[in-house]
Design an enzyme around this catalytic site. Structure first.
Site, PDB file in Angstrom:
ATOM      1  N   CYS A  76     -34.359 -15.536  36.915  1.00  0.00           N
ATOM      2  CA  CYS A  76     -34.062 -15.744  38.321  1.00  0.00           C
ATOM      3  C   CYS A  76     -32.553 -15.776  38.608  1.00  0.00           C
ATOM      4  O   CYS A  76     -31.912 -14.746  38.532  1.00  0.00           O
ATOM      5  CB  CYS A  76     -34.770 -16.994  38.831  1.00  0.00           C
ATOM      6  SG  CYS A  76     -34.831 -17.079  40.625  1.00  0.00           S
ATOM      7  N   HIS A 164     -40.491 -16.166  37.441  1.00  0.00           N
ATOM      8  CA  HIS A 164     -40.439 -17.371  36.603  1.00  0.00           C
ATOM      9  C   HIS A 164     -41.547 -17.375  35.556  1.00  0.00           C
ATOM     10  O   HIS A 164     -42.703 -17.604  35.886  1.00  0.00           O
ATOM     11  CB  HIS A 164     -40.568 -18.619  37.478  1.00  0.00           C
ATOM     12  CG  HIS A 164     -39.354 -18.880  38.295  1.00  0.00           C
ATOM     13  ND1 HIS A 164     -38.306 -19.658  37.853  1.00  0.00           N
ATOM     14  CD2 HIS A 164     -38.991 -18.433  39.521  1.00  0.00           C
ATOM     15  CE1 HIS A 164     -37.367 -19.698  38.771  1.00  0.00           C
ATOM     16  NE2 HIS A 164     -37.752 -18.964  39.802  1.00  0.00           N
ATOM     17  N   GLU A 166     -42.037 -19.531  33.354  1.00  0.00           N
ATOM     18  CA  GLU A 166     -42.390 -20.892  32.954  1.00  0.00           C
ATOM     19  C   GLU A 166     -43.468 -21.509  33.831  1.00  0.00           C
ATOM     20  O   GLU A 166     -44.087 -22.474  33.453  1.00  0.00           O
ATOM     21  CB  GLU A 166     -41.124 -21.775  32.961  1.00  0.00           C
ATOM     22  CG  GLU A 166     -40.476 -22.025  34.322  1.00  0.00           C
ATOM     23  CD  GLU A 166     -39.528 -20.920  34.776  1.00  0.00           C
ATOM     24  OE1 GLU A 166     -39.636 -19.798  34.258  1.00  0.00           O
ATOM     25  OE2 GLU A 166     -38.690 -21.185  35.661  1.00  0.00           O
ATOM     26  N   SER A 218     -43.292 -52.130  25.755  1.00  0.00           N
ATOM     27  CA  SER A 218     -43.644 -52.292  27.173  1.00  0.00           C
ATOM     28  C   SER A 218     -45.145 -52.224  27.394  1.00  0.00           C
ATOM     29  O   SER A 218     -45.621 -52.469  28.490  1.00  0.00           O
ATOM     30  CB  SER A 218     -42.980 -51.179  27.978  1.00  0.00           C
ATOM     31  OG  SER A 218     -43.635 -49.953  27.691  1.00  0.00           O
ATOM     32  N   GLY A 219     -45.876 -51.856  26.355  1.00  0.00           N
ATOM     33  CA  GLY A 219     -47.302 -51.620  26.551  1.00  0.00           C
ATOM     34  C   GLY A 219     -47.575 -50.152  26.807  1.00  0.00           C
ATOM     35  O   GLY A 219     -48.704 -49.699  26.766  1.00  0.00           O
ATOM     36  N   GLY A 220     -46.519 -49.407  27.094  1.00  0.00           N
ATOM     37  CA  GLY A 220     -46.675 -47.989  27.404  1.00  0.00           C
ATOM     38  C   GLY A 220     -46.673 -47.116  26.158  1.00  0.00           C
ATOM     39  O   GLY A 220     -46.429 -47.586  25.047  1.00  0.00           O
ATOM     40  N   ASP A 222     -44.646 -44.595  25.282  1.00  0.00           N
ATOM     41  CA  ASP A 222     -43.378 -44.251  24.643  1.00  0.00           C
ATOM     42  C   ASP A 222     -42.890 -45.335  23.679  1.00  0.00           C
ATOM     43  O   ASP A 222     -42.578 -45.048  22.521  1.00  0.00           O
ATOM     44  CB  ASP A 222     -42.286 -43.999  25.705  1.00  0.00           C
ATOM     45  CG  ASP A 222     -42.714 -42.948  26.709  1.00  0.00           C
ATOM     46  OD1 ASP A 222     -43.659 -42.196  26.406  1.00  0.00           O
ATOM     47  OD2 ASP A 222     -42.110 -42.892  27.796  1.00  0.00           O
TER      48      ASP A 222
END
Ligand code: XMP
Length: 507
Positions: A76, A164, A166, A218-220, A222
């Protein structure tokens, strides 16, 4: 590895993801900060941009170390950039070239278009058009409206496309990237979750040796995956802290703490609810809420970290989008919308070295890495939950009673999704407590109570999101359950806004 130079397109992250889906590692850097070790990248991709190459302030990177020296794919803006500054012509297009188009011409026998036929659907999104190709340009493909939809530069491994590859709507986009990266640039598709775990554990061991590391869970997904990688690498020298900020979901603190212990992690739970709620009392402004929570978290965390003798490292579950967002905020071409506090939130006085084993990964990659280490599917499949928790889902000021009310509503909604088999089909869901009361009637009584909004979105990385078309029957039942079970709520609405232009969280 592959270098993606970002000119500020909304789709740049998607390019990186598509490349990685081919098991090839890719990194995004702002166009004006080309890495010094550019020779280590085997191929380069130029992204799109909101900018026009014809404007005076057009982004104009120096590609001397790249062009004709290694395989280059210009997308692009990238394609227009190559044309405009190398003898071609770019002009405003007569018609808007936005949305679906189909390739009406594809040059035969080009590796770049291997397994891609005439008729293939592509996604266009631009207002300028390439009128004539640059020096040594050779046309590779066209659509009905865009003659110069793809070209290469003779004598170089330089390719350019106006569409594009992607985005999902470009049906053969992945094939095109494969053609460029694997068949032309000869990259090896050997970047897998298993190889990532193996390499990362070895790297962490070499880096940290016998030092102690502290990590905030955090419990999450990641922070949990980061913890498991470090646990694999350094075992008991990893000290995890799980802070209850009083803004978690119902029962989350106790449930998740148990789960972490079950995983063999050395974890300490700290209930600081009162401290957070005190600091938030009377604050209604979203950014001030975030700042207050960030500040108290650092205080609490620091108090705890001080108690671990000789701790040298702080580990964080920072992931790639966090890094890109903060890069953008400090000199990249795009703007910041909300202040997330997982990056750069560390006070200098802690003087710890930082370990961020996931900083190169996208969310779905983090999940795959967790799965390759045998982590619990339910933990890995958890919806994202913001650091400031329910505080940014309670519009207006926050009181313990409002938190309790929202926890109840949220639990009915989330458990409902689970029971209906919908939880895994949704990327993120939650409830928002609105600062309005409305009139209702229950039995023969008038009520004047709170209104809650339900939000469920589909997304891949939180950058863009669509509201989910949840079945009416489910919404009907959930609304009934909430109003019947949660005293104080008499109205439920469903949020049907997508991101953009809305955001996922209301604050
Ligand atoms: P927005 O609301 O910006 O959210 O569309 C995108 C994603 O980020 C999460 N979010 C946060 N996560 N700290 C976090 O760790 C924050 O301050 C924060 N704010 C939003 C949000 O839940 C969604 O997944």
């Amino acid at each position: 590895k592959v270098l993606i130079l970002d000119f500020g397109s909304q789709y740049t992250q998607l390019i990186a993801r598509r490349v990685r889906e081919l098991n090839i590692y890719s990194e995004i850097h702002p166009f004006n900060k080309i890495p010094k070790n550019v020779s280590e990248y085997k191929a380069v991709i130029l992204s799109g941009s909101p900018m026009s190459v014809r404007s005076v302030e057009a982004f104009h990177p120096d590609l001397a170390e790249i062009r004709a020296k290694k395989p280059l794919l210009a997308v692009c803006y990238g394609a227009q950039y190559l044309a405009h500054f190398s003898g071609g012509e770019v002009a405003p297009s007569d018609t808007r070239e936005y949305g679906r188009a189909h390739l009406s011409y594809v040059k035969e026998g080009e590796t770049f278009f291997k397994n891609i036929q005439k008729g293939s659907q592509v996604w266009m999104s631009h207002s300028d058009t390439i009128k004539s190709l640059p020096e040594n340009g050779e046309l590779l493909a066209s659509t009905e409206d865009v003659k110069n939809a793809a070209y290469k530069i003779k004598g170089e491994e330089t390719y350019a496309i106006q569409f594009h590859p992607e985005v999902y709507h470009t049906t053969d986009g992945k094939q095109l990237l494969e053609n460029f990266l694997i068949h032309i640039a000869k990259l090896n598709p050997d970047w897998t979750p298993d190889s990532f775990v193996e390499e990362t554990v070895a790297k962490l061991q070499a880096q940290i040796r016998n030092d102690k590391v502290v990590l905030g869970l955090s419990g999450g997904v990641d922070s949990s995956v980061a913890a498991m990688l470090l646990h694999k690498a350094i075992g008991e020298n990893l000290y995890c802290i799980f802070v209850n900020n009083g803004l978690l979901r119902k029962n989350e603190y106790t449930d998740v703490l148990e789960q972490y212990k079950g995983m063999g992690l050395n974890v300490k739970g700290v209930d600081a609810s009162a401290r957070f709620l005190d600091a938030l009392a009377g604050i209604s402004d979203p950014e001030l809420k975030r700042k207050a929570i960030g500040r108290v978290f650092i205080e609490v965390f620091d108090d705890e970290a001080q108690q671990i003798q000789d701790v040298k490292w702080l580990a964080q579950g920072t992931i790639y989008p966090d890094i890109i967002e903060s890069v953008s905020a400090t000199g990249g071409p795009s703007v910041t919308i909300k202040s997330h506090h997982n990056v750069g939130g560390l006070p200098d006085f802690m003087k710890l070295k930082i370990a961020e084993p996931l900083k190169a990964l996208f969310k779905d990659e983090v999940r795959r890495v967790g799965a390759s280490m045998g982590m619990d599917k339910a933990l890995l499949g958890r919806h994202p939950f913001p650091g400031p928790g329910l505080a940014i889902r309670i519009l207006g000021d926050i009181t313990p009673e409002k938190v309790r009310l929202l926890q109840e509503v949220d639990a009915v909604f989330i458990n409902g999704l689970k029971n209906a088999g919908l939880y895994d089909k949704v990327w993120q869901a939650g409830a928002i407590l609105l600062p309005v009361n409305s009139v209702g009637v229950m039995g023969d009584e008038r009520t004047y109570e709170k209104c809650v909004a339900l939000r469920a979105v589909e997304s891949t990385d939180g950058m863009t999101a669509d509201w989910v078309n949840l079945p009416y029957e489910f919404l009907q039942k959930t609304s009934n359950d909430i109003i019947n079970k949660v005293k104080g709520v008499n109205r439920v609405v469903y949020d049907i806004s997508s991101k953009p232009p809305a955001t996922i969280e209301w604050e």
